[in-house]
Design a protein around this motif. Structure first.
Motif, PDB file in Angstrom:
ATOM      1  N   VAL A 115       6.749  -1.343  21.763  1.00  0.00           N
ATOM      2  CA  VAL A 115       6.147   0.027  22.381  1.00  0.00           C
ATOM      3  C   VAL A 115       5.981   0.901  20.858  1.00  0.00           C
ATOM      4  O   VAL A 115       4.796   1.514  20.859  1.00  0.00           O
ATOM      5  N   LEU A 116       6.696   0.688  20.103  1.00  0.00           N
ATOM      6  CA  LEU A 116       6.585   1.590  18.680  1.00  0.00           C
ATOM      7  C   LEU A 116       5.373   1.139  18.224  1.00  0.00           C
ATOM      8  O   LEU A 116       4.505   1.733  17.360  1.00  0.00           O
ATOM      9  N   HIS A 131       2.801  -0.377  19.593  1.00  0.00           N
ATOM     10  CA  HIS A 131       1.571  -0.044  20.427  1.00  0.00           C
ATOM     11  C   HIS A 131       1.247   1.509  19.868  1.00  0.00           C
ATOM     12  O   HIS A 131       0.039   1.894  19.574  1.00  0.00           O
ATOM     13  N   LEU A 132       2.236   2.246  19.705  1.00  0.00           N
ATOM     14  CA  LEU A 132       1.911   3.645  19.634  1.00  0.00           C
ATOM     15  C   LEU A 132       1.393   3.855  18.202  1.00  0.00           C
ATOM     16  O   LEU A 132       0.528   4.700  17.962  1.00  0.00           O
ATOM     17  N   ARG A 163      -2.244   2.605  18.149  1.00  0.00           N
ATOM     18  CA  ARG A 163      -3.087   3.492  18.626  1.00  0.00           C
ATOM     19  C   ARG A 163      -3.377   4.625  17.524  1.00  0.00           C
ATOM     20  O   ARG A 163      -4.575   5.067  17.630  1.00  0.00           O
ATOM     21  N   HIS A 164      -2.329   5.135  16.941  1.00  0.00           N
ATOM     22  CA  HIS A 164      -2.539   6.233  16.238  1.00  0.00           C
ATOM     23  C   HIS A 164      -3.297   6.078  15.109  1.00  0.00           C
ATOM     24  O   HIS A 164      -4.300   6.624  14.748  1.00  0.00           O
TER      25      HIS A 164
END
Length: 472
Positions: free
Chosen positions: A26-27, A29-30, A33-34
């Motif tokens: 999750v981290l 992916h974030l 994306r950022h």
């Protein structure tokens, strides 16, 4: 359903690893994306500034169509021999609006006729029911207009989705590998426990020696220590039971044989001899009963380490015990005396144990002190110790025999034999010694300077009551 330690640890580690990998994915992916959005936003801003720089010195109507076509040609077409770049195809959308908002000065092919974003400088993410685009807005001061450069975000989404898939697959692979490694580590960590179980299963029932493991882990050491302590206590208990059985068999064999022999010859005796033999049989059964009772007392005492106590009137317990032995003293014309402090407070000891010890001491004194003598009992408190002493006026005991008097079945040299009228079992002082040990006290034996044997019990006081013996 009860889970094994291996299963419990494996499940817990699997859940921890799964949680860690999910959080990492999750981290990741974030973060991806950022970073992707930052890169694409930077490119969008560079494109807008490039157009702004060209338009600031040129003609709006002449330059914009050419710039728009060139940008779409550059960003929107992939070379046939480079299909791997298809995900990076992007079409730029360009709009120029008057600052007063009253007119659209220019829009590139594919751009809608409504504003892509608010007429303010900055980045915007616009989404409608049918379209979605990212827009960068900057002003054109030389033309009193707003420049909007936008793009469809499908390229961003494709890259983020592809990298997210890579993170997911790598996470699953990492989870499987870590689970296998954890399983191997658990198996290795539990191997000392399996070795311990294997050794215990291979042991014979009579093997109570301490367990020894090579390189015992610290977590398993308390279990090994507990097992060794239990084996030690079991060994001591079995040894006590074996000793009790051996002692009982040894001591009961002779009196029972004598009783049997006497009963077999009763018919051949005269009436007077029969009466004498019956009296002897009665004394023999009394001695056998006393022996059995003392053996049972010793067996119970051997299985007792400490006895709970409460403040009690020891003086009264001593008086009652001496009164119960008066008939035996009268039979031997022995005088029983008691020297006790009337102000002796209630002390925290078990009066039943004190009475049992005193009964054995006075019984020995009556048996071995001789007829028409005196047995003196003294009860005092000295230096936080309860002192109970019994002294006879007999011949005493050889100095070499004094240390052995508390041994089981030991009889001092010159003492009456077991089958005589005064003969004892050799267990009286053993019982007294065991009682003293149970009370964490001391047993002192000495030949009194004025004659006779003096036995003193010294028991530490565990607590004193302010109430006197006569107070409730």
């Amino acid at each position: 359903m009860k889970l094994s330690i291996r299963s419990t640890l494996l499940i817990l580690l699997f859940l921890v690893l799964l949680l860690a990998i999910v959080l990492n994915s999750v981290l990741g992916h974030l973060l991806v994306r950022h970073e992707v959005n930052e890169v694409f936003d930077a490119e969008l801003a560079v494109s807008a500034k490039l157009i702004k720089g060209i338009l600031s010195e040129g003609n709006l109507e002449d330059d914009l169509p050419r710039i728009s076509a060139a940008m779409n040609e550059s960003f929107g077409r992939v070379q046939p021999d480079q299909p791997e770049l298809e995900a990076y195809e992007r079409t730029r959308l360009i709009q120029i609006w008057r600052k007063d908002g009253n007119g659209l000065l220019f829009r590139s092919p594919g751009a809608p006729d409504h504003a892509l974003a608010p007429l303010r400088a900055g980045f915007y993410h616009h989404q409608s029911s049918s379209n979605e685009w990212m827009v960068y807005v900057t002003d054109l001061p030389t033309h009193d207009a707003w420049l909007m450069v936008g793009e469809y975000p499908h390229a961003r989404h494709d890259i983020i989705r592809e990298l997210g898939g890579i993170f997911g697959v790598s996470g699953v692979v990492a989870l499987i590998l870590c689970t296998l490694i954890a399983l191997a580590a658990i198996e290795y960590g539990l191997s000392p426990l399996r070795r311990l179980g294997s050794r215990l299963r291979r042991r014979s029932v009579d093997n109570l020696k301490p367990v020894r493991l090579h390189r015992t882990p610290k977590e398993l050491q308390p279990v090994v220590d507990g097992l060794n302590d239990m084996f030690s206590r079991l060994s001591s208990g079995i040894e006590r039971e074996r000793r009790f059985i051996d002692d009982a068999a040894h001591e009961l064999r002779t009196p029972l044989a004598v009783l049997k022999l006497q009963s077999q010859h009763l018919q051949s005796l005269s009436p007077q001899q029969q009466r004498d033999a019956l009296s002897e049989l009665e004394r023999g059964t009394d001695r056998a009963s006393q022996l059995v009772e003392q053996l049972l007392i010793l067996a119970r005492m051997d299985n007792t380490d400490r006895i709970p106590v409460a403040p009690a009137d020891v003086t009264e317990a001593v008086r009652r015990t001496l009164a119960s032995l008066q008939w035996q003293a009268d039979e031997h014309q022995v005088e029983l005396t008691l020297d006790a402090d009337d102000t002796l407070p209630a002390v925290a000891v078990d009066p039943a144990l004190i009475a049992m010890a005193l009964r054995n001491l006075v019984d020995n004194a009556i048996r071995y002190g001789g007829d028409r003598q005196r047995v003196e009992t003294r009860l005092t408190v000295e230096k936080d110790e309860l002192c109970l002493s019994v002294r006879d006026q007999g011949p005493g005991v050889a100095e070499d025999d004094l240390p052995r008097l508390s041994e089981r079945f030991f009889r001092a040299q010159g003492s009456p034999s077991a089958d005589s009228r005064q003969g004892g079992s050799g267990l009286g002082l053993s019982i007294v010694s065991r009682i003293v040990d149970t009370c964490a006290g001391r047993l002192q034996l000495r030949n009194h300077p004025q004659g006779g044997l003096e036995v003193t019990l010294r028991i530490p006081l565990q607590g004193l009551s302010s109430a006197g013996p006569g107070e409730g």
